[in-house]
Design an enzyme around this catalytic site. Structure first.
Site, PDB file in Angstrom:
ATOM      1  CD  GLU A 187      -2.433  -0.889   3.148  1.00  0.00           C
ATOM      2  OE1 GLU A 187      -2.346  -0.385   3.639  1.00  0.00           O
ATOM      3  OE2 GLU A 187      -2.786  -1.975   3.754  1.00  0.00           O
ATOM      4  CE  LYS A 206       6.084   5.563   6.980  1.00  0.00           C
ATOM      5  NZ  LYS A 206       4.797   6.218   7.249  1.00  0.00           N
ATOM      6  NE  ARG A 258       2.924   6.975  15.777  1.00  0.00           N
ATOM      7  CZ  ARG A 258       2.968   6.703  15.418  1.00  0.00           C
ATOM      8  NH1 ARG A 258       3.049   6.308  14.161  1.00  0.00           N
ATOM      9  NH2 ARG A 258       3.621   5.202  15.863  1.00  0.00           N
TER      10      ARG A 258
END
Lengths: 342, 534
Positions: free
Chosen positions: B228, B230, B250
């Site tokens: 994928e 980033k 996060r």
């Protein structure tokens, strides 16, 4: 006649000058002067290059050790309790308890007495004579720690903290930042009193004055140089030992020779935790050679002078507190100038 | 209280993280059961003492001493708790030495339930009995903000180590807990079951990726991985349950207030993992635009309109109460794609899979990051590789997820200033500021463009340190100005416009690539050259 007519701050420093031609001298002169009375050996009080220097024999020895034998043209030693006449002005030295040889200057003239404390402290110090309170008309006090937040703890408790840490971290070299005149020797003497008899290792800058203290009869025990290890590697044999160095060296290149150093700083400023933390200290030891807030006020109560002049430091707070107690006090820097305006 | 105050003091002065963890662990093991939770709450800045606030501490102090003397003291110390602890009258030192003070939990619960006047009296009597460290600790508790260098994460790590539980388990249930965390300690002490997240929108610990560089790509077999993009955004987690919708950063902080447009209820429950990006799904915008939103705790209508953001998901952790994390990534992706596509939410989409067969294909994808696969070359940081068949596991697990960043840009820049490092580096000048040449009509001079303190070996650091000491031309406090002779090849990820810097630009992730001992300073790069990468 006002005291400030014969003792007042001038550019060279606090100056005594009566009408008598032989009376003039400066206390702890900032610039080269003909005749200087020195309270103690710290560099901001004792400078080289004067004509005559009047000081205690210990202070003269300290100046000679720091600046070389030719630090002035003429040395006049004056022991504690001894007086010296300069025209119609008489001076006498009395212990200030700050560092070895430190003196208060007692000045008599015209029926009035001024005592200049120099730097002083009231707490225990095995390396110098204790402060002696002298009644006087004007007491010129220091104000280094003149804020209510400074309440220096008992030195014994602080030294115990250090000895406890040596037991808890036996593999770490305890490197202590301490001023090389007074603080280092007092700390060593206190450690000895508490039974720490192991060798204590010294940075090069500490050795000369420690040796002088020993020569002048202050027993500091087994002192050794903290020389570098081979090829710049840390000296493994210093693990668990005490090393004393000037504050500027403890986080610098010099300290790379020490194995897993635990950075200690011994100073009255260490009382403020956030400040101690910011200076990178892992273990603050609150050990001051100056009077704390309570001792400043208690000493003035004890002496009970007619008036207090406060030297630079945190003079605003001390003047404020004395004013609240009804004691006449003003900043030394303004003495004389205010009188002119009156 | 004494034990907790001693802990605070030890934490403040402990220079390393490990030492702090040791102190925390020792305290957790020795503290009375009822005290632990309140202590943890205080360290996490999660303690609410009702109406007892700092202003009360100030009032106590000025009742004690002349206001001007207090003001001068506070000015000098700069911290209310410490000022008052120091000026409070010293009690009997000997008595204080053997006195532990009131229990932490007694203090907290008494203050939480006390009337304001009573609280003042209580605090006074405690202060009279405690020694200076005890007073400092008590007052820190009341004024909040411990400032002892301990993060919430560190507290959770200490809990995990002390009670031998995976830190991720503690992280996972943390959002469910409120002080004094009785259910947590019941579980940790083995007296109760682990608190459950069922029916609640809580943060799940993230799965993280290992970085790889070109040297290691050979050992990776393309057939074993999904790829994928980033994205150059911020990693987030969106959780939705009966108790609401929450967007987490996060680190697990709730950031709903900053992104209200993303947390409207849309009738689905579960947990999604993805990237917060600036722009819209059809037109992604650079990270700088997102930065403007990230900088704000709350976003108003104007900012939302000016700087739109959206969510691009790449994983699905929960679907309702079904935990998808043990399932293989292909299944999770399939479920994610079906679910998100069905919603047709304008601010949500799914990060596409990159098709490839060979290592060369992959390399080609990666080269497109910089060259601009989309309209702008600065939107994609590299490629993510995720092991086929792998489950979702929290932490940085070897061999499962990799991030393969695009090649860095490099420039030759001149060292201008140096500063000492911290900790083990405190005796070395290891933090450097470097500059590029600029000509503004007054002649050619260096202008600072960035700072770096990594990318060199220990041996190189020693040589740089020697260089700094031998080539200092000026000192400004801790900062040394250097003779402008040393050229360093600096690697960095991108360059952005910045009004905060004199040069007008800011570098992202600068670090040393090579020290150009050989290169003359006047051959270093110019600001003009750097600006071509904007």
């Amino acid at each position: 006649m006002a005291v400030s007519s014969w003792i007042r701050p001038e550019q060279a420093g606090l100056t005594v000058k009566s009408r008598h031609p032989n009376s003039r001298f400066v206390i702890d002169a900032l610039r080269a002067s003909d005749r200087v009375v020195v309270t103690h050996g710290h560099a901001d009080h004792a400078r080289p290059g004067h004509g005559e220097v009047i000081a205690t024999p210990e202070t003269l020895a300290i100046m000679a050790a720091r600046y070389g034998e030719n630090f002035c043209q003429k040395r006049t030693p004056l022991r504690y309790g001894e007086s010296l006449d300069m025209g119609d002005v008489t001076i006498r030295m009395e212990p200030a308890g700050h560092v070895l040889g430190s003196a208060q200057i007692v000045i008599d003239h015209d029926g009035k007495r001024v005592v200049v404390s120099g730097d002083y402290k009231r707490k225990q110090d095995p390396t110098c004579a204790p402060f002696k309170p002298i009644p006087c008309d004007v007491f010129v006090t220091e104000a280094t720690f003149a804020l209510p937040v400074f309440s220096h703890p008992d030195p014994d408790g602080e030294v115990k903290k250090l000895i406890h840490s040596l037991a808890v971290f036996p593999d770490r070299c305890h490197v202590i930042g301490a001023y090389s005149l007074g603080k280092a020797q007092r700390l060593i003497a206190l450690l000895r009193q508490h039974g720490h008899q192991r060798p204590i290792y010294l940075h090069g800058a500490q050795q000369k004055l420690c040796q002088l203290y020993q020569d002048l009869g202050v027993d500091l025990g087994d002192l050794r140089p903290a020389t570098a290890g081979e090829k710049g590697k840390p000296r493994a044999d210093l693990a668990g030992e005490i090393v004393i160095a000037p504050p500027s060296a403890i986080a610098d290149k010099w300290a790379r020779r020490l194995p897993d150093p635990l950075v200690v700083m011994a100073s009255g400023w260490m009382q403020i935790r956030q400040r101690a933390k910011q200076s990178g200290v892992e273990m603050p030891i609150i050990l001051s050679d100056h009077a704390d807030w309570h001792d400043l006020l208690a000493t003035i109560d004890e002496i009970n002078p007619g008036e207090v002049w406060v030297t630079h430091g945190r003079e605003d707070a001390l003047i404020r507190a004395l004013g609240l107690k009804g004691i006449k006090a003003r900043a030394l820097s303004l003495v004389g100038y205010e009188d002119d305006a009156e | 209280m004494k034990a907790f105050a001693d802990l605070l003091e030890r934490l403040l002065f402990a220079p390393q993280r490990n030492a702090k963890l040791t102190h925390l662990g020792a305290w957790l093991e020795s503290a009375p059961r009822e005290d632990r939770g309140w202590g943890v709450a205080a360290l996490n800045a999660d303690l609410d003492l009702g109406r007892v606030k700092s202003s009360m501490v100030r009032r106590l102090a000025t009742g004690l001493m002349d206001e001007e003397l207090f003001a001068q003291s506070y000015d000098f110390v700069g911290d209310l708790a410490e000022t008052v602890a120091l000026i409070w009258p010293q009690g009997d030192a000997h008595r204080q030495q053997n006195y532990n003070g009131p229990a932490l939990h007694d203090i907290v619960t008494s203050l939480q339930h006390a009337k304001l006047d009573d609280a003042e009296g209580m605090i006074k009597s405690w202060l009279d009995e405690l020694d200076v460290t005890g007073r400092w600790g008590l007052l820190k508790l009341i004024t909040g903000g411990m400032r002892v260098g301990v993060s919430a994460r560190m507290v959770r790590l200490a809990l995990a180590e002390t009670y031998n539980q995976p830190v991720e388990d503690i992280e996972e249930i943390w959002p469910l807990l409120t002080p004094p965390y009785d259910d947590l300690f019941d579980w940790l002490d083995g007296r109760g079951t682990k608190p459950s997240a069922q029916g609640r929108a809580v943060f799940r610990p993230l799965m993280l990726a290992h970085p790889i560089d070109d040297d290691h790509t050979d050992s990776i077999n393309p057939k074993d991985f999904l790829a994928e993009w980033k994205w150059d955004g911020a990693r987030v987690q969106l959780a939705s349950a009966e108790d609401g919708v929450r967007l987490f950063s996060r680190s697990g902080d709730v950031i709903n207030a900053a992104f209200p447009e993303l947390v409207e209820e849309w009738g689905w429950h579960g947990v999604l993992d993805g990237e917060l990006l600036a722009g819209t799904p059809d037109a992604v915008e650079p990270f700088q635009h997102l930065q403007q939103r990230l900088n704000r705790k709350k976003a108003g209508a104007k900012l939302i309109a000016e700087r739109p953001v959206f969510l691009r998901f790449y994983d699905m952790l929960m679907d309702g109460d079904e935990d998808l994390r043990p399932l293989p990534i292909e299944t999770r992706r399939q479920r994610l794609l079906e679910t998100v596509t069905a919603w047709q939410q304008p601010l949500m989409d799914v990060s596409p899979e990159l098709e490839f067969n060979t290592a060369e294909d992959l390399q080609q994808w990666r080269e497109q990051c910089r060259e601009g696969h989309l309209n702008d070359g600065n939107l994609i940081e590299g490629i993510m590789l995720k092991a086929r068949g792998s489950s979702y596991q929290h932490g940085r697990i070897k061999g499962l997820w990799f991030k393969w960043k695009r090649d860095p840009l490099t420039a030759d820049l001149v060292l201008m200033y140096a500063q000492r490092g911290h900790g083990k580096r405190s005796s070395f000048y290891s933090d450097y500021t470097f500059g590029a040449w600029m000509d503004d009509g007054d002649g050619r001079r260096l202008v600072p463009v960035g700072k770096a303190y990594s990318g060199f070996t220990d041996a190189e650091m020693k040589k740089l340190d020697q260089f700094v000491r031998a080539n200092t031309t000026n000192k400004f406090g801790p900062v040394r100005e250097l003779k402008q002779t040393m050229v360093v090849e600096v690697a960095f990820d991108s360059i952005a416009l910045s009004s905060r810097h004199k040069s007008g630009i800011a570098m992202r992730f600068p670090r040393f690539a090579h020290i150009r001992w050989d290169k003359p300073a006047d051959e270093a790069d110019t600001l003009e050259t750097l600006k071509t990468w904007l």
